[in-house]
Structure formats: C-alpha cells, structure tokens
Write a protein that holds these residues in place. Structure first.
Motif, PDB file in Angstrom:
ATOM      1  N   MET A 155     -10.851  13.738 -10.466  1.00  0.00           N
ATOM      2  CA  MET A 155     -11.004  12.793  -8.572  1.00  0.00           C
ATOM      3  C   MET A 155      -9.086  13.287  -7.870  1.00  0.00           C
ATOM      4  SD  MET A 155     -11.889   9.251  -7.903  1.00  0.00           S
ATOM      5  CE  MET A 155     -13.742   9.393  -8.542  1.00  0.00           C
ATOM      6  N   LYS A 156     -10.062  13.186  -6.218  1.00  0.00           N
ATOM      7  CA  LYS A 156      -8.931  13.289  -5.676  1.00  0.00           C
ATOM      8  C   LYS A 156      -7.952  12.389  -5.476  1.00  0.00           C
ATOM      9  CE  LYS A 156     -11.785  16.502  -2.568  1.00  0.00           C
ATOM     10  NZ  LYS A 156     -12.151  16.356  -0.856  1.00  0.00           N
ATOM     11  N   SER A 157      -6.543  12.381  -4.884  1.00  0.00           N
ATOM     12  CA  SER A 157      -6.383  11.227  -4.612  1.00  0.00           C
ATOM     13  C   SER A 157      -6.473  10.325  -3.951  1.00  0.00           C
ATOM     14  CB  SER A 157      -4.663  11.431  -4.217  1.00  0.00           C
ATOM     15  OG  SER A 157      -4.963  11.783  -3.099  1.00  0.00           O
ATOM     16  N   VAL A 158      -6.658   8.844  -3.570  1.00  0.00           N
ATOM     17  CA  VAL A 158      -7.239   7.391  -3.299  1.00  0.00           C
ATOM     18  C   VAL A 158      -6.119   7.332  -2.216  1.00  0.00           C
ATOM     19  CG1 VAL A 158      -8.246   5.267  -3.004  1.00  0.00           C
ATOM     20  CG2 VAL A 158      -8.446   7.358  -5.441  1.00  0.00           C
ATOM     21  N   LYS A 159      -6.903   6.544  -0.695  1.00  0.00           N
ATOM     22  CA  LYS A 159      -6.002   6.076   0.487  1.00  0.00           C
ATOM     23  C   LYS A 159      -6.924   4.801   0.156  1.00  0.00           C
ATOM     24  CE  LYS A 159      -5.322  10.800   2.600  1.00  0.00           C
ATOM     25  NZ  LYS A 159      -6.063  11.337   4.180  1.00  0.00           N
ATOM     26  N   VAL A 160      -5.357   3.861  -0.117  1.00  0.00           N
ATOM     27  CA  VAL A 160      -6.105   2.708   0.707  1.00  0.00           C
ATOM     28  C   VAL A 160      -5.503   1.448   1.551  1.00  0.00           C
ATOM     29  CG1 VAL A 160      -5.310   0.195  -0.720  1.00  0.00           C
ATOM     30  CG2 VAL A 160      -5.905   1.704  -1.857  1.00  0.00           C
ATOM     31  N   GLU A 161      -6.636   1.540   2.019  1.00  0.00           N
ATOM     32  CA  GLU A 161      -6.322   0.621   3.847  1.00  0.00           C
ATOM     33  C   GLU A 161      -6.485  -1.066   3.882  1.00  0.00           C
ATOM     34  OE1 GLU A 161      -7.744   2.291   7.699  1.00  0.00           O
ATOM     35  OE2 GLU A 161      -9.246   0.817   7.123  1.00  0.00           O
ATOM     36  N   VAL A 162      -5.698  -1.193   3.551  1.00  0.00           N
ATOM     37  CA  VAL A 162      -5.620  -3.001   3.559  1.00  0.00           C
ATOM     38  C   VAL A 162      -5.885  -3.510   4.820  1.00  0.00           C
ATOM     39  CG1 VAL A 162      -4.744  -4.817   3.319  1.00  0.00           C
ATOM     40  CG2 VAL A 162      -3.689  -3.003   2.328  1.00  0.00           C
ATOM     41  N   CYS A 163      -6.677  -4.346   5.358  1.00  0.00           N
ATOM     42  CA  CYS A 163      -7.549  -4.811   6.621  1.00  0.00           C
ATOM     43  C   CYS A 163      -6.406  -6.550   6.203  1.00  0.00           C
ATOM     44  CB  CYS A 163      -9.017  -5.933   6.122  1.00  0.00           C
ATOM     45  SG  CYS A 163      -9.344  -6.729   7.532  1.00  0.00           S
ATOM     46  N   CYS A 164      -5.678  -6.148   7.239  1.00  0.00           N
ATOM     47  CA  CYS A 164      -4.438  -7.917   7.678  1.00  0.00           C
ATOM     48  C   CYS A 164      -4.365  -8.620   8.586  1.00  0.00           C
ATOM     49  CB  CYS A 164      -3.031  -7.051   7.224  1.00  0.00           C
ATOM     50  SG  CYS A 164      -3.351  -6.193   6.443  1.00  0.00           S
ATOM     51  N   GLY A 165      -4.986 -10.500   9.029  1.00  0.00           N
ATOM     52  CA  GLY A 165      -5.262 -10.649   9.617  1.00  0.00           C
ATOM     53  C   GLY A 165      -4.240 -11.109  10.583  1.00  0.00           C
ATOM     54  N   GLY A 166      -2.911 -10.346  10.795  1.00  0.00           N
ATOM     55  CA  GLY A 166      -1.408 -11.457  10.415  1.00  0.00           C
ATOM     56  C   GLY A 166      -0.487 -10.004  10.256  1.00  0.00           C
ATOM     57  N   LEU A 167       1.277 -11.477  11.004  1.00  0.00           N
ATOM     58  CA  LEU A 167       2.188 -10.500   9.984  1.00  0.00           C
ATOM     59  C   LEU A 167       2.898 -10.502   9.040  1.00  0.00           C
ATOM     60  CD1 LEU A 167       4.770  -8.994  10.606  1.00  0.00           C
ATOM     61  CD2 LEU A 167       5.976 -11.215  11.533  1.00  0.00           C
ATOM     62  N   GLY A 168       2.543 -11.565   8.394  1.00  0.00           N
ATOM     63  CA  GLY A 168       2.429 -12.178   7.242  1.00  0.00           C
ATOM     64  C   GLY A 168       1.140 -11.213   6.056  1.00  0.00           C
ATOM     65  N   ASP A 169      -0.250 -10.929   6.418  1.00  0.00           N
ATOM     66  CA  ASP A 169      -0.515  -9.684   5.607  1.00  0.00           C
ATOM     67  C   ASP A 169      -0.690  -8.645   5.817  1.00  0.00           C
ATOM     68  OD1 ASP A 169      -2.244 -12.437   5.218  1.00  0.00           O
ATOM     69  OD2 ASP A 169      -4.273 -11.718   5.956  1.00  0.00           O
ATOM     70  N   ALA A 170       0.418  -7.969   6.876  1.00  0.00           N
ATOM     71  CA  ALA A 170       0.725  -6.991   7.051  1.00  0.00           C
ATOM     72  C   ALA A 170       2.407  -6.899   5.803  1.00  0.00           C
ATOM     73  CB  ALA A 170       1.382  -6.878   8.540  1.00  0.00           C
ATOM     74  N   LEU A 171       2.906  -8.096   5.875  1.00  0.00           N
ATOM     75  CA  LEU A 171       4.255  -7.731   5.555  1.00  0.00           C
ATOM     76  C   LEU A 171       4.061  -7.591   3.781  1.00  0.00           C
ATOM     77  CD1 LEU A 171       6.985 -10.101   7.382  1.00  0.00           C
ATOM     78  CD2 LEU A 171       6.291  -7.758   6.838  1.00  0.00           C
ATOM     79  N   ALA A 172       2.670  -7.968   3.310  1.00  0.00           N
ATOM     80  CA  ALA A 172       2.606  -7.875   1.252  1.00  0.00           C
ATOM     81  C   ALA A 172       1.994  -7.072   1.628  1.00  0.00           C
ATOM     82  CB  ALA A 172       1.310  -9.200   1.497  1.00  0.00           C
ATOM     83  N   ALA A 173       0.683  -6.305   2.370  1.00  0.00           N
ATOM     84  CA  ALA A 173       0.491  -5.496   2.135  1.00  0.00           C
ATOM     85  C   ALA A 173       0.931  -4.009   2.163  1.00  0.00           C
ATOM     86  CB  ALA A 173      -0.669  -4.744   3.384  1.00  0.00           C
ATOM     87  N   GLY A 174       2.651  -4.390   2.872  1.00  0.00           N
ATOM     88  CA  GLY A 174       4.063  -2.689   2.890  1.00  0.00           C
ATOM     89  C   GLY A 174       4.248  -3.026   2.181  1.00  0.00           C
ATOM     90  N   ARG A 175       4.261  -3.380   1.224  1.00  0.00           N
ATOM     91  CA  ARG A 175       5.167  -3.682   0.142  1.00  0.00           C
ATOM     92  C   ARG A 175       4.323  -2.372  -1.446  1.00  0.00           C
ATOM     93  NH1 ARG A 175       8.278  -9.501  -1.697  1.00  0.00           N
ATOM     94  NH2 ARG A 175       8.637  -7.816  -3.516  1.00  0.00           N
ATOM     95  N   PHE A 176       3.500  -2.871  -1.022  1.00  0.00           N
ATOM     96  CA  PHE A 176       2.290  -1.606  -1.624  1.00  0.00           C
ATOM     97  C   PHE A 176       2.097  -0.414  -1.268  1.00  0.00           C
ATOM     98  CE2 PHE A 176       1.206  -5.859  -2.884  1.00  0.00           C
ATOM     99  CZ  PHE A 176       1.456  -6.191  -4.027  1.00  0.00           C
ATOM    100  N   PRO A 177       1.981   1.122  -2.248  1.00  0.00           N
ATOM    101  CA  PRO A 177       2.069   2.383  -1.550  1.00  0.00           C
ATOM    102  C   PRO A 177       0.329   2.421  -0.400  1.00  0.00           C
ATOM    103  CG  PRO A 177       1.439   2.286  -4.021  1.00  0.00           C
ATOM    104  CD  PRO A 177       1.809   0.972  -3.454  1.00  0.00           C
ATOM    105  N   ILE A 178       0.215   1.914   0.245  1.00  0.00           N
ATOM    106  CA  ILE A 178      -1.129   1.772   1.411  1.00  0.00           C
ATOM    107  C   ILE A 178      -1.171   2.865   1.878  1.00  0.00           C
ATOM    108  CG2 ILE A 178      -1.155  -0.290   0.198  1.00  0.00           C
ATOM    109  CD1 ILE A 178      -0.272  -0.923   3.577  1.00  0.00           C
ATOM    110  N   ALA A 179      -1.844   3.034   2.350  1.00  0.00           N
ATOM    111  CA  ALA A 179      -1.952   4.612   3.300  1.00  0.00           C
ATOM    112  C   ALA A 179      -2.255   3.483   4.404  1.00  0.00           C
ATOM    113  CB  ALA A 179      -3.060   5.011   3.322  1.00  0.00           C
ATOM    114  N   ARG A 180      -2.322   2.660   5.286  1.00  0.00           N
ATOM    115  CA  ARG A 180      -2.295   2.221   6.565  1.00  0.00           C
ATOM    116  C   ARG A 180      -3.008   0.765   6.367  1.00  0.00           C
ATOM    117  NH1 ARG A 180      -6.338   6.132   6.412  1.00  0.00           N
ATOM    118  NH2 ARG A 180      -7.917   5.452   5.751  1.00  0.00           N
TER     119      ARG A 180
END
Length: 268
Positions: free
Chosen positions: A1-26
């Motif tokens: 299987m190909k590599s997986v890109k994970v996109e995280v739906c964020c509702g604000g800055l706090g969400d984005a900071l939490a998500a940004g600590r992981f190897p997400i795609a966008r």
C-alpha cells in the motif's frame, strides 16, 4: 500500500498546534466545527501559518446549512478567498451547489481560477455528498479543474460510503484527488484504507472539552492512536515510507502522549 497522507480538520489555533506536533500532511483550517466548519478569521490563519509548518487549506463557507448561496454571500466568499490567498493560505476549501443538487459549475470554475492564479490548491468540500449523482458531480468538478474533493462517499460516514469512494478513486483518481473524510477513527482507519485503496485520509480527531458548556477540539491522544496504527502496519503494508515517518517521529509516538501540555493549553 502507498504511503498515507493525514489531513487534520482544525477549528482554531489550539487545534492546529496540537495537530502540528504529528507528521501530518496538511491542515484544513475552519471555525465553528459544530456547524460543519465555517470560514476562520484572518488572524487565525496568520497565527497558524506562523506556528505550523505544514500546508494550510483554509475553509471559505459563510454559514451553516446548505450550499446554495445568495449573491452577497458569494461576494464575501470570493473576497475572503482572495484575502486568505494573499496571506499565505496554501489552498481554499469551498463548495457551490445549484438548487437541484448539482454542481454550480460557473461559481466553481470562477473560484478555481482565482485559487490557481495564486498557484494554490482548489478543494471542493463535502457539499459533494449532497449532490444527486456522484459520477455526474465528479465529472463536473473535473471540468472545473478542481484539484481535490473531500467526500464520505455520499453516506453518513466514509466507512459506510467506502464502496463509492473506491469507485471514485478507481474511475477518476487520475484526474482529481479523492480525499475520504467523516467518521475516521483509530479503530477504523486501516479498514478504510484497505476498502477504498486511498492513500490519504481526513479526520478531526476531536474530543469534547468544557467551558461552561461542551465544545470539541483536536485530541492529541486520538491523533497519537491513529499514527500508532499506521506505524504498526508499516513493515508489512508500507503505509508510511521512511521519509514520511522518520525514526525520531516513531520514537516520539512511543514515548510522548502529549495530553498534559497540549490539551491542557486548550482548556485554559
């Protein structure tokens, strides 16, 4: 299987900071996730861009409910999109439908032209799941040169819509990206990838928090579980290539559960 890109739906800055600590795609940046995601503030986009290194897809949706907009609402959507693109948004997420639940190709093509004039990504959101015919709708989006469409396969969740998602990927995946989203959890993410053949997923990883009433925010623990699932299957399924998940990130997932510092910040 190909590599997986994970996109995280964020509702604000706090969400984005939490998500940004992981190897997400966008990140897909919104406000009011309880309404399905609305246009975020310009200040939020600016702060997210300052603090998170991954691409930020910015929602342009002026209200909840359906996707047939008034002339005034459309004017605001285009003004918001242009401002966001000038301020560094890496893509715009939007959706226009006609009253008969078909794609509004005129408005869609106009928005795509604006986005592409900045060299950015045009994403049609789950308004697609409200269309009367998925094949008809996806062909319209391809004609409008949309880059990616977020879909649950026209069902309540993308697991229920897995057959449609697989059909869309198999039939149209060479012309438009198909991004499965809605209802993705640590316990079903691998089943979704296997059943659809997708190499990317969209998820919110939300958990309820309290502030004189409940609201949802990105859960670092839930994201941790998702990436642990993907890591566990890396050797035999090749979900993540070494360049997608460096050894340091794998070690991080094993040792750090994030909750005390990240989610504590969200409740302050």
């Amino acid at each position: 299987m190909k590599s997986v890109k994970v996109e995280v739906c964020c509702g604000g800055l706090g969400d984005a900071l939490a998500a940004g600590r992981f190897p997400i795609a966008r990140i897909e940046l919104n406000s009011a996730l309880e309404l399905g995601g609305l246009t975020p503030s310009l200040s939020t986009l600016r702060e997210v861009k300052k603090n998170v290194s991954v691409p930020v897809m910015t929602m342009v949706r002026p209200r909840g409910a359906g996707f047939c907009y008034s002339l005034q609402e459309k004017q605001i959507m285009f003004l918001d999109a242009e401002v966001f693109l000038k301020e560094g948004a890496d893509g715009i997420v939007f959706g226009f439908l006609n009253p008969d639940h078909t794609i509004d190709e005129g408005m869609t093509e106009k928005m795509v032209d604006l986005i592409h004039s900045f060299g950015k990504t045009a994403v049609f959101h789950r308004a697609f799941d409200n269309t009367r015919d998925g094949d008809e709708a996806i062909r319209a989006l391809i004609r409008c040169h949309v880059d990616r469409v977020l879909t649950s396969g026209q069902k309540e969740t993308c697991l229920l819509g897995a057959d449609m998602i697989k059909h869309l990927i198999d039939s149209y995946g060479d012309s438009i990206e198909i991004l499965p989203g809605c209802g993705v959890r640590p316990g079903n993410v691998l089943d979704l990838l296997a059943s659809t053949g997708s190499n990317q997923v969209h998820l919110s990883a939300r958990t309820p928090l309290q502030d004189n009433g409940a609201y949802d925010a990105v859960s670092a623990a839930t994201l941790n579980q998702v990436f642990e699932k993907l890591c566990q299957h890396r050797a035999d399924a090749d979900h993540l290539r070494s360049e997608d998940m460096p050894g340091a990130d794998e070690d991080m997932l094993k040792s750090d559960r994030y909750e005390d510092d990240v989610e504590g910040e969200l409740t302050e």
